[in-house]
Design an enzyme around this catalytic site. Structure first.
Site, PDB file in Angstrom:
ATOM      1  N   ARG A  61     -36.149   3.618 -21.906  1.00  0.00           N
ATOM      2  CA  ARG A  61     -35.142   4.549 -21.368  1.00  0.00           C
ATOM      3  C   ARG A  61     -34.907   5.749 -22.280  1.00  0.00           C
ATOM      4  O   ARG A  61     -34.426   6.790 -21.838  1.00  0.00           O
ATOM      5  CB  ARG A  61     -33.818   3.811 -21.093  1.00  0.00           C
ATOM      6  CG  ARG A  61     -32.734   4.722 -20.528  1.00  0.00           C
ATOM      7  CD  ARG A  61     -31.561   3.970 -19.917  1.00  0.00           C
ATOM      8  NE  ARG A  61     -31.033   2.949 -20.775  1.00  0.00           N
ATOM      9  CZ  ARG A  61     -30.263   3.161 -21.853  1.00  0.00           C
ATOM     10  NH1 ARG A  61     -29.918   4.383 -22.182  1.00  0.00           N
ATOM     11  NH2 ARG A  61     -29.828   2.151 -22.572  1.00  0.00           N
ATOM     12  N   ASP A 113     -37.626  26.667 -11.838  1.00  0.00           N
ATOM     13  CA  ASP A 113     -38.391  25.556 -11.271  1.00  0.00           C
ATOM     14  C   ASP A 113     -39.795  26.100 -11.013  1.00  0.00           C
ATOM     15  O   ASP A 113     -40.012  26.901 -10.100  1.00  0.00           O
ATOM     16  CB  ASP A 113     -37.718  25.080  -9.973  1.00  0.00           C
ATOM     17  CG  ASP A 113     -38.446  23.904  -9.340  1.00  0.00           C
ATOM     18  OD1 ASP A 113     -39.668  23.779  -9.558  1.00  0.00           O
ATOM     19  OD2 ASP A 113     -37.808  23.132  -8.605  1.00  0.00           O
ATOM     20  N   TYR A 165     -35.466  24.612  -3.105  1.00  0.00           N
ATOM     21  CA  TYR A 165     -35.785  23.269  -2.616  1.00  0.00           C
ATOM     22  C   TYR A 165     -34.508  22.573  -2.110  1.00  0.00           C
ATOM     23  O   TYR A 165     -33.457  22.616  -2.759  1.00  0.00           O
ATOM     24  CB  TYR A 165     -36.449  22.467  -3.747  1.00  0.00           C
ATOM     25  CG  TYR A 165     -36.525  21.004  -3.435  1.00  0.00           C
ATOM     26  CD1 TYR A 165     -37.227  20.558  -2.313  1.00  0.00           C
ATOM     27  CD2 TYR A 165     -35.870  20.061  -4.213  1.00  0.00           C
ATOM     28  CE1 TYR A 165     -37.266  19.217  -1.999  1.00  0.00           C
ATOM     29  CE2 TYR A 165     -35.910  18.720  -3.908  1.00  0.00           C
ATOM     30  CZ  TYR A 165     -36.609  18.306  -2.788  1.00  0.00           C
ATOM     31  OH  TYR A 165     -36.646  16.982  -2.463  1.00  0.00           O
ATOM     32  N   LYS A 225     -45.730  16.661  -7.859  1.00  0.00           N
ATOM     33  CA  LYS A 225     -46.559  17.573  -7.057  1.00  0.00           C
ATOM     34  C   LYS A 225     -47.849  17.902  -7.805  1.00  0.00           C
ATOM     35  O   LYS A 225     -48.627  17.022  -8.101  1.00  0.00           O
ATOM     36  CB  LYS A 225     -45.750  18.812  -6.695  1.00  0.00           C
ATOM     37  CG  LYS A 225     -44.291  18.538  -6.310  1.00  0.00           C
ATOM     38  CD  LYS A 225     -44.140  17.699  -5.069  1.00  0.00           C
ATOM     39  CE  LYS A 225     -42.677  17.621  -4.693  1.00  0.00           C
ATOM     40  NZ  LYS A 225     -42.287  16.449  -3.961  1.00  0.00           N
TER      41      LYS A 225
HETATM   42  N1  PLP Z   1     -38.529  21.171  -6.951  1.00  0.00           N
HETATM   43  C1  PLP Z   1     -39.311  21.522  -5.912  1.00  0.00           C
HETATM   44  C2  PLP Z   1     -39.754  22.955  -5.793  1.00  0.00           C
HETATM   45  C3  PLP Z   1     -39.683  20.575  -4.960  1.00  0.00           C
HETATM   46  O1  PLP Z   1     -40.451  20.958  -3.926  1.00  0.00           O
HETATM   47  C4  PLP Z   1     -39.245  19.230  -5.105  1.00  0.00           C
HETATM   48  C5  PLP Z   1     -39.608  18.196  -4.125  1.00  0.00           C
HETATM   49  O2  PLP Z   1     -40.179  18.458  -3.097  1.00  0.00           O
HETATM   50  C6  PLP Z   1     -38.430  18.914  -6.190  1.00  0.00           C
HETATM   51  C7  PLP Z   1     -38.106  19.897  -7.107  1.00  0.00           C
HETATM   52  C8  PLP Z   1     -37.910  17.503  -6.375  1.00  0.00           C
HETATM   53  O3  PLP Z   1     -38.912  16.699  -6.850  1.00  0.00           O
HETATM   54  P1  PLP Z   1     -38.994  15.079  -6.698  1.00  0.00           P
HETATM   55  O4  PLP Z   1     -39.237  14.782  -5.263  1.00  0.00           O
HETATM   56  O5  PLP Z   1     -40.093  14.726  -7.616  1.00  0.00           O
HETATM   57  O6  PLP Z   1     -37.665  14.548  -7.149  1.00  0.00           O
END
Ligand code: PLP
Length: 384
Positions: A51, A177, A105, A202
């Site tokens: 953790r 992001d 997102y 991703k």
């Molecule tokens: N940021 C973006 C641009 C995303 O497309 C996503 C998920 O689709 C996330 C963050 C969140 O990621 P996770 O599904 O791994 O929690």
């Protein structure tokens, strides 16, 4: 941090690997042990425990991520959302305010709109394309500004280079992001961003077989975020660390193929008589194409589009496709197709989606690494 490799492709294979190699192993073996013998140190974070994100698998991965994204340090977590929430909660305390890009997102949007007030936090949405408007939304309590490199799902490219100087002049932490672009297409820490984060689920992993997150930045910030992550408990399991490490080795190859294939598919769709509009920053018709060319080495594998026949045409086309799998998520080797109104952005109200320009008929395509011609032929038969 060992950062002796200059070029991305080499770093993706070798940066951060243990010296000497563990028992000569070419790959970092999976340390599937929750705890490790106490080695002194005295501080809580000096214990080795999964953790606390400090097993040999975590350490190697952190070094590699920091190297490829040009940061001092990095931290992985159990999902993109675990990274986003622990980063924001490490930076913001009750009473603080966040400026955040309006088009982003859906999960991040939901965290702000549904959970922030319960923690005494506030936010204002900004138009990432209009830096002149940001100052008006500042409050004495504003602590950070948050944007996406290429926004999900409309592929907008905000005035990203304006963010770090704005943040510095107002004493804010700048966060981006970088999931859609990846460090192959851009490294926002070089523009002065404080923190770059990813859904490593991703492109970084690339094989749709784990959920993970990552944040890269200064040692000071990463340590603070790690303390928060230790309390929230969203650490990444060593086996998932191993898979992410393995996936990342081919990131550069995959991204170059995604860049090229998505551009060809975007061009095909744009010219198709049944397609009303295509959102892809690599297209000359994209409103911020010139900016994307300046900022990115490529525009990635994500695009979205709408058909002239609206929702019913979208549904029937998706049903006819043979190759793309109708599924949420993105960034894997296989092509995925989805309607954001039903998946990534279903948490937003219909009114919020409408205001942001996310129609029910919008289709999002995550172009995989299948043969581009096969995908184009499949899209053509489904459209025709
Ligand atoms: N940021 C973006 C641009 C995303 O497309 C996503 C998920 O689709 C996330 C963050 C969140 O990621 P996770 O599904 O791994 O929690």
């Amino acid at each position: 941090m060992p950062n002796e490799f200059k070029r991305l492709e080499t770093m993706l294979i070798h940066a951060g690997e243990p010296e000497p190699r563990i028992e000569g192993a070419v790959n970092v073996p999976i340390f599937q042990s929750a705890t490790f013998e106490y080695a002194g140190g005295g501080r809580y974070q000096d214990m080795k425990y999964i953790r606390l994100s400090n097993t040999p698998n975590h350490i190697a991965l952190h070094r590699r991520l920091a190297a490829i994204e040009h940061g001092e340090a990095a931290l992985v977590s159990a999902s993109g959302m675990a990274t986003i929430s622990s980063t924001l909660f490490a930076i913001l305390s009750a009473g603080d305010h966040l400026l955040v890009q309006d088009n982003l997102y859906g999960g991040t949007h939901d965290l702000l709109t549904r959970d922030f007030s319960g923690f005494g936090l506030s936010y204002d949405f900004i138009d990432a394309d209009d830096p002149c408007s940001w100052e008006r939304q500042l409050r004495p309590t504003t602590k950070a500004i948050y944007v996406e490199t290429i926004s999900n799902p409309l592929m907008q490219v905000g005035d990203l280079k304006a963010v770090p100087p704005f943040a510095k002049s107002h004493g804010l932490i700048s966060i981006i992001d970088n999931t859609f672009a990846t460090p192959v297409n851009c490294t926002p820490l070089d523009w002065g961003f404080d923190l770059s984060l990813h859904s490593a689920t991703k492109y970084l992993n690339g094989h749709s077989d784990i959920v993970a997150g990552a944040v890269i930045g200064s040692t000071q910030w990463i340590e603070k975020i790690n303390l928060k992550l230790m309390h929230l408990g969203g650490s990444l399991d060593p086996h998932a660390c191993f898979l992410l490490d393995r996936g990342m080795k081919t990131l550069a190859l995959r991204m170059r193929y995604h860049n090229e294939s998505a551009l060809r598919i975007a061009r095909f769709l744009e010219e198709h008589p049944r397609v009303a509009r295509v959102h892809y920053p690599g297209l000359e018709s994209h409103p911020r194409h010139e900016r994307a060319r300046e900022l990115f080495a490529g525009c990635g594998g994500m695009l979205s589009f709408e058909l002239k026949g609206g929702l019913s045409a979208a549904e029937s086309m998706m049903r006819r496709l043979r190759l793309p799998i109708i599924a949420p998520s993105l960034g894997g080797v296989e092509t995925l197709i989805t309607r954001p109104a039903l998946t990534s952005h279903s948490g937003l109200s219909a009114e919020d989606r409408r205001k942001l320009g996310i129609s029910d008929a919008l289709i999002r395509l995550s172009v995989g690494i299948e043969a581009t011609e096969d995908l184009i032929e499949d899209l053509a038969q489904a459209l025709d």
